[in-house]
Design a protein around this motif. Structure first.
Motif, PDB file in Angstrom:
ATOM      1  N   SER A   6      42.994  51.108  45.810  1.00 11.12           N
ATOM      2  CA  SER A   6      43.586  49.766  45.787  1.00 11.12           C
ATOM      3  C   SER A   6      42.525  48.666  45.838  1.00 11.12           C
ATOM      4  O   SER A   6      42.780  47.520  45.447  1.00 11.12           O
ATOM      5  N   ALA A   7      41.296  49.014  46.319  1.00 16.80           N
ATOM      6  CA  ALA A   7      40.218  48.017  46.397  1.00 16.80           C
ATOM      7  C   ALA A   7      39.411  47.930  45.115  1.00 16.80           C
ATOM      8  O   ALA A   7      38.554  47.050  44.979  1.00 16.80           O
ATOM      9  N   ALA A   8      39.672  48.836  44.154  1.00 17.35           N
ATOM     10  CA  ALA A   8      38.857  48.887  42.935  1.00 17.35           C
ATOM     11  C   ALA A   8      38.918  47.597  42.110  1.00 17.35           C
ATOM     12  O   ALA A   8      37.872  47.101  41.668  1.00 17.35           O
ATOM     13  N   PRO A   9      40.086  47.024  41.851  1.00 16.48           N
ATOM     14  CA  PRO A   9      40.108  45.794  41.029  1.00 16.48           C
ATOM     15  C   PRO A   9      39.317  44.654  41.666  1.00 16.48           C
ATOM     16  O   PRO A   9      38.583  43.938  40.972  1.00 16.48           O
ATOM     17  N   ALA A  10      39.469  44.474  42.979  1.00 12.97           N
ATOM     18  CA  ALA A  10      38.755  43.384  43.656  1.00 12.97           C
ATOM     19  C   ALA A  10      37.246  43.619  43.610  1.00 12.97           C
ATOM     20  O   ALA A  10      36.470  42.674  43.400  1.00 12.97           O
ATOM     21  N   LEU A  11      36.812  44.854  43.778  1.00 18.08           N
ATOM     22  CA  LEU A  11      35.375  45.145  43.725  1.00 18.08           C
ATOM     23  C   LEU A  11      34.844  44.936  42.313  1.00 18.08           C
ATOM     24  O   LEU A  11      33.760  44.359  42.136  1.00 18.08           O
ATOM     25  N   ALA A  12      35.575  45.378  41.312  1.00 12.99           N
ATOM     26  CA  ALA A  12      35.136  45.191  39.923  1.00 12.99           C
ATOM     27  C   ALA A  12      34.979  43.709  39.615  1.00 12.99           C
ATOM     28  O   ALA A  12      34.018  43.290  38.964  1.00 12.99           O
ATOM     29  N   GLU A  13      35.910  42.904  40.091  1.00 12.85           N
ATOM     30  CA  GLU A  13      35.823  41.463  39.850  1.00 12.85           C
ATOM     31  C   GLU A  13      34.612  40.870  40.580  1.00 12.85           C
ATOM     32  O   GLU A  13      33.895  40.023  40.038  1.00 12.85           O
ATOM     33  N   ALA A  14      34.395  41.324  41.808  1.00 14.41           N
ATOM     34  CA  ALA A  14      33.269  40.790  42.606  1.00 14.41           C
ATOM     35  C   ALA A  14      31.921  41.196  42.028  1.00 14.41           C
ATOM     36  O   ALA A  14      30.917  40.526  42.265  1.00 14.41           O
ATOM     37  N   LEU A  15      31.870  42.305  41.268  1.00 13.83           N
ATOM     38  CA  LEU A  15      30.626  42.778  40.696  1.00 13.83           C
ATOM     39  C   LEU A  15      30.307  42.148  39.341  1.00 13.83           C
ATOM     40  O   LEU A  15      29.229  42.358  38.796  1.00 13.83           O
TER      41      LEU A  15
END
Length: 438
Positions: free
Chosen positions: A427-436
């Motif tokens: 569930s944290a993958a989209p937020a991490l991808a955006e932050a990267l």
């Protein structure tokens, strides 16, 4: 009589991070200024970090960099390999040290680079090796004098210069020369104050260690043929230094810094050392919230905490698995609620978090684990595992911290892009991808 001080879990974390140079103002170079600083200033900051920590563990594994580079990076930012090599081993080329040695390698927490002024305090361990009379291998006595004679006549030499390290491809099938020179290092006749291309360079201790750290003081002894402070004095001083670099710790924590509680030291000597440090006021008995074992706090750190001098946002960074913050796994669990294991030696199909998992420090907590790998111009988080809250969620601050730590690490090693292949929880993958995203 020193009364026991009560510390909250948050105060214990602050003391530990301050003692480890991970809060602002402790070390002489701000991470943001590292890349633009001169080589001399960067090397001086790495040297100051080594002296602040008292020991930096060495290891052969290199992913982003070797651990002895990762430790100053985590505190100082992008200081560069040239600064690390200069601070630890003098820089330059060739076997001879280009100046006065300021550090040496020896068995401390494990194989460590140590400030040269700590040389006298490991006399207890040199005596223990002499008493034992054996390493992992039987020591070939006929080879000892040959090694000493060659070093005396030819100057500093690597194992290759001396004739080679192994008799076969087997890791511990050492040559007689390798066994002899390592034994001489154990007992203090030979020392390593320099590496060239990651190869140890051996030299005679009487030539390489500055005289002020070898010349007998009035209270030195000559037990078992080893000059130096008595075993009791060595243990007390190393425990004192451990208190300084832990900030607060249990008996096990303090013993583990230089592993003075191993087979080399009777437990009574450790107990006497701790009692003496309490009597002198260097250590203060402490009870930490949530800790089942009694602890001791470093008096200057306690005073600084009371005066408001231990504060600020911790560094956001990736930590080496061999970093002093996490090298004692039980302590990391007590301080941060973070259960950590290096899985490099675990079969690939049994790894939970990855080969070289690096904890992410952010906001004074350990918030995630990253298993990094270089792929061309990309830093890949093969697996990024977040610590979750009671309901299984990941705080937005943890995602932002992990992304910032990964981006900075990529920039440090000259990579242009960052991505995460597997994220836990998913569930944290989209937020991490955006932050990267760049």
């Amino acid at each position: 009589m020193n009364a026991t001080v009560e510390l909250s879990a948050a105060d214990a974390r602050l003391l530990a991070l301050h003692a480890q140079g991970l809060l602002p103002g402790v070390l002489p170079l701000r991470p943001g200024a590292a890349a633009g600083a001169s080589q001399r200033r960067r090397a001086a900051a790495v040297d100051a970090t080594l002296r602040h920590l008292g020991a930096v563990q060495l290891d052969t594994i290199s992913v982003l960099a070797r651990s002895h580079e990762l430790v100053p990076y985590s505190r100082l930012g992008a200081v560069g390999r040239d600064a690390v090599e200069s601070a630890y081993w003098g820089g330059g080329r060739g076997n001879a040290h280009p100046g006065t040695a300021t550090s040496f390698e020896y068995w401390s927490h494990a194989a460590c680079i140590l400030p040269v002024e700590e040389w006298p305090w490991f006399a207890y361990r040199r005596r223990s090796y002499r008493r034992k009379g054996i390493r992992w291998h039987e020591v070939p006595t006929h080879a000892l004098q040959d090694v000493v004679s060659r070093l005396a006549a030819e100057g500093p030499l690597t194992t290759t210069d001396l004739g080679g390290a192994r008799q076969s491809a087997e890791w511990f099938d050492w040559s007689e020369t390798k066994i002899a020179v390592e034994w001489l290092l154990d007992v203090g006749e030979v020392v390593c104050v320099r590496r060239v291309g990651w190869r140890r360079v051996y030299d005679l201790a009487e030539r390489a260690i500055p005289a002020e750290h070898r010349e007998p003081a009035p209270d030195w002894v000559d037990d078992d043929g080893v000059h130096g402070p008595s075993d009791a004095a060595c243990v007390r001083e190393l425990l004192r230094r451990a208190g300084r670099v832990m900030g607060v710790g249990t008996r096990a924590d303090l013993v583990d810094v230089h592993r003075v509680g191993s087979r080399h030291v009777p437990p009574a000597l450790v107990d006497a050392g701790l009692a003496s440090l309490v009597d002198s006021g260097d250590l203060v008995p402490a009870q930490v919230e949530g800790w089942s074992q009694p602890a001791w706090a470093w008096r200057p750190s306690l005073d600084a905490l009371a005066a408001g001098g231990v504060r600020g946002r911790s560094r956001t960074t990736l930590l080496s698995p061999f970093d002093p913050v996490v090298w004692e796994r039980a302590r990391a669990s007590r301080l941060f609620g973070f259960d950590f294991q290096l899985e490099a030696y675990v079969p690939a199909d049994k790894r939970v978090h990855g080969y070289f998992t690096m904890p992410v420090l952010h906001g004074g907590r350990l918030v995630a684990r990253v298993d990094p790998k270089r792929e061309g111009e990309v830093l890949v988080g093969r697996k990024v595992t977040f610590e979750t809250g009671p309901r299984g969620g990941v705080p937005a601050s943890a995602v932002a911290g992990a992304a910032a730590a990964m981006r900075e690490a990529a920039s440090w090693v000259g990579l242009d892009q960052v991505r995460a292949d597997q994220v836990v929880p998913a569930s944290a993958a989209p937020a991490l991808a955006e932050a990267l995203r760049p």
